[in-house]
Scaffold this motif. Structure first.
Motif: not given
Length: 191
Positions: A161-166, A139-140
């Motif tokens: 999880r760092h910088h996961y979303y593109r 989840v963001k």
């Protein structure tokens, strides 16, 4: 003897039967909601909902179609008054006995009405019947509403999880819940 070996080999290495859900209709706050297994014909509606939520289409029609045709995935369509108002997807890792909520989207005007809670509860039940021990998701970090929903259902933070979303580089909170053995209770809402 050869036929016996073929039967053993077939049972041992063939993919499991596709996961199925059927249809469940229930009252959720003020709406009569139908949760049913999704099919390829639902991909267009899912993409429209995705655009309403994110102003973009991270998965898109092709991404949804790939998921819908995969044997180790289950997607549910969420219907109100015969209109698709949401979707939820789950993948199954039989080696790790983990089901992973891959995607969840509900039209903005139907959010906050308990539909997300119900669809996740249905996914948890399916995961349990499939013999999974855990259910995980991302989840963001900047989506506190979704985080509260998952926490109410007893998901716990596993890691960031760092910088996961593109799309925006946001971090993801990886959350997990342990499932009870079949017949047990474990994901009821925290009140």
């Amino acid at each position: 003897m050869f036929n016996g070996f073929k039967d053993w080999l077939h049972k041992r290495f063939d993919a499991p039967e596709p996961i199925s859900f059927g249809t469940v209709e229930e009252q959720v706050i003020q709406n009569q909601v139908v949760f049913r297994q999704a099919y390829a014909k639902d991909a267009d509606a899912f993409e429209i909902i995705e655009r309403q939520i994110y102003q973009a289409s991270p998965w898109g029609r092709v991404g949804f179609l790939n998921e819908l045709y995969h044997r180790e995935r289950l997607y549910l369509a969420i219907m109100v008054n015969q209109q698709t108002v949401g979707y939820a997807g789950m993948s199954f890792n039989r080696r790790q006995l983990d089901a992973h909520i891959t995607n969840l989207g509900i039209m903005p005007n139907f959010q906050g009405q308990g539909i997300g809670t119900k669809v996740i509860q249905h996914l948890l039940e399916v995961a349990q019947t499939q013999g999974m021990l855990t259910v995980s998701l991302e989840v963001k970090q900047h989506n506190p509403g979704a985080q509260r929903l998952y926490e109410r259902l007893n998901f716990e933070l596993l890691r960031v999880r760092h910088h996961y979303y593109r799309d925006d580089g946001d971090d993801a909170l990886e959350m997990v819940i342990s499932l009870p053995m079949r017949g047990g209770k474990g994901w009821q809402n925290k009140n």
